[in-house]
Enzyme design. Structure first.
Site, PDB file in Angstrom:
ATOM      1  N   ASP A 202      39.281  45.095  43.554  1.00 36.89           N
ATOM      2  CA  ASP A 202      40.085  44.396  42.558  1.00 36.89           C
ATOM      3  C   ASP A 202      40.462  45.443  41.495  1.00 36.89           C
ATOM      4  O   ASP A 202      39.593  45.967  40.791  1.00 36.89           O
ATOM      5  CB  ASP A 202      39.264  43.245  41.951  1.00 36.89           C
ATOM      6  N   TYR A 227      49.519  41.699  34.676  1.00 36.21           N
ATOM      7  CA  TYR A 227      49.864  41.291  33.308  1.00 36.21           C
ATOM      8  C   TYR A 227      49.047  42.027  32.258  1.00 36.21           C
ATOM      9  O   TYR A 227      49.161  41.743  31.073  1.00 36.21           O
ATOM     10  CB  TYR A 227      49.719  39.775  33.129  1.00 36.21           C
TER      11      TYR A 227
END
Ligand SMILES: Cc1ncc(COP(=O)(O)O)c(C=O)c1O
Length: 421
Positions: A202, A227
């Site tokens: 991740d 983001y």
């Protein structure tokens, strides 16, 4: 080591300073939360406004062919360039949580690795939840959560021993969300491969802050959100990287029409796309995709190596001041001190962290509002975002933290916590 007494000069000399003006900045506010939600690129604002008017308002259905169908691939290729992947090895469209579910499910079904899932205590909760859900769906042994003596650093020998003793699918966050600990990616990929295992990385807290080369590090699967340091906008879709050698072997458990080999044949029978496109499911969120392109363009233009270099300089300068000025006031540093083991945020703690955080955010007549974020039980994270963080701002935050504690200004703020911090 950089000395912040020259902060103004450092900002003047900064080769990345021109990128500051590409973002929207609020007056009298210093933002240290780009590691959670990146700032708005002015170009993204313009793109979305124009797209709403022209593409949605006027073009309507025609805009699919003219603008939208190619959008996900175009942005995916830019992420491939950033991350050292081949074109066609990255797909953008779902959230990080959904992408993790899809790819881990696919790996479990495919069966090359023992059906055993592990992660560690430094990982972000959504990853733990997704893995736990898969464990229940597949009826496999309980998810193993590897622990270390603290939540600052992984102990690599413990992690390696766990992989060796419990081979299977391991999910790790390359940069840990609390402490910013940065894992030795290549070393662990090699170890996993040697022990009949695969690591799903991740990259949410790493992408845009740390130079990553997915090929050089022998990474097979990675994903992450866009983001944070990538400034893609709230809820911007995540990217999913699958090394080409796995494309034909892994099947998306959410078989939607966008993952079909020929979606517009409207066939009754599902036929998975031959490429990574099979990991698409439904219609992509076009406005979010449109909004995220400016962020990756800016990062590519600035260059990830220079960004990481500046991040290290700023973090080192920040840490030096914390040690000199804040540790004597009861603060501790909760991030690794060695920059080779650290991403781009710096975490500190204090027994009054929550109230100190509120005092920073509120500002006062003498100093600007400063936005960091709080993570339980008592961590304050400061995101260093080299596209727009200034040395002068780092100098200010040190002075303000000092004042808040020395003058006990934090006592003006309540103890109870808010939902989103
Ligand atoms: C490491 C990590 N993974 C995943 C997420 C969130 O995933 P999603 O985009 O599905 O909300 C975060 C959010 O901060 C994160 O830090």
């Amino acid at each position: 080591m950089i000395d912040l007494s020259n902060a103004k000069l450092l900002d003047k000399k900064d080769v990345l300073s021109k990128f500051h003006s590409l973002f929207y900045h609020k007056k009298n506010e210093i933002y240290f939360d780009g590691n959670s939600l990146g700032k708005l690129p002015l170009k993204a604002q313009k793109t979305i406004e124009e797209a709403v008017q022209k593409q949605w308002g006027e073009g309507l259905i025609r805009s699919w062919n003219q603008y939208w169908l190619s959008l996900s691939s175009r942005i995916s290729d830019k992420y491939s360039e950033l991350l050292g992947a081949e074109k066609g090895e990255i797909i953008i469209g779902e959230s990080t949580s959904v992408s993790l579910y899809q790819v881990t499910y696919a790996l479990l079904k495919e069966g090359s690795f023992p059906k055993h899932l592990s992660t560690d205590i430094l990982n972000f909760p959504t990853d733990l939840y997704v893995l736990e859900g898969l464990e229940k769906s597949f009826g496999i042994p309980s998810l193993k959560i590897i622990s270390y003596k603290n939540e600052v650093e992984a102990e690599i020998e413990i992690l390696k021993a766990s992989i060796k003793n419990n081979p299977g699918i391991i999910c790790l966050s390359l940069v840990s969300y609390k402490s910013a600990y940065l894992y030795p990616m290549k070393q662990l990929n090699r170890w996993a491969s040697k022990h009949h295992s695969i690591i799903v990385w991740d990259l949410s807290h790493a992408v845009g802050a740390v130079a990553i080369d997915l090929k050089e590090t022998e990474t097979m699967i990675a994903l992450g959100c866009t983001y944070k340091y990538m400034n893609g906008g709230p809820g911007a879709p995540a990217f999913l990287y699958i090394n080409e050698e796995w494309h034909s072997k892994l099947l998306n458990p959410i078989q939607g029409w966008f993952g079909h080999q020929r979606p517009f044949d409207f066939s009754k029978k599902y036929e998975a796309a031959k490429s990574i496109k099979r990991f698409a499911s439904g219609t992509p969120a076009i406005l979010s995709l449109l909004g995220m392109e400016a962020g990756i363009d800016i990062t590519l233009e600035a260059g990830i190596k220079l960004l990481q270099e500046k991040s290290i300089q700023q973090s080192e300068a920040f840490i030096k001041e914390i040690i000199q000025q804040l540790v004597p006031l009861g603060f501790s540093i909760e991030s690794p001190l060695d920059h080779c083991k650290r991403g781009s945020h710096v975490t500190i703690s204090h027994y009054a962290s929550w109230q100190i955080c509120q005092a920073l955010i509120a500002g006062n007549d003498e100093h600007p509002k400063i936005i960091p974020d709080f993570r339980p039980p008592h961590f304050i994270r400061f995101g260093i975002t080299p596209l727009y963080t200034r040395f002068e701002e780092i100098k200010t935050v040190i002075q303000v933290l000092k004042e808040i504690v020395e003058r006990k200004l934090y006592l003006n703020f309540p103890l109870e916590k808010l939902e989103v911090t």
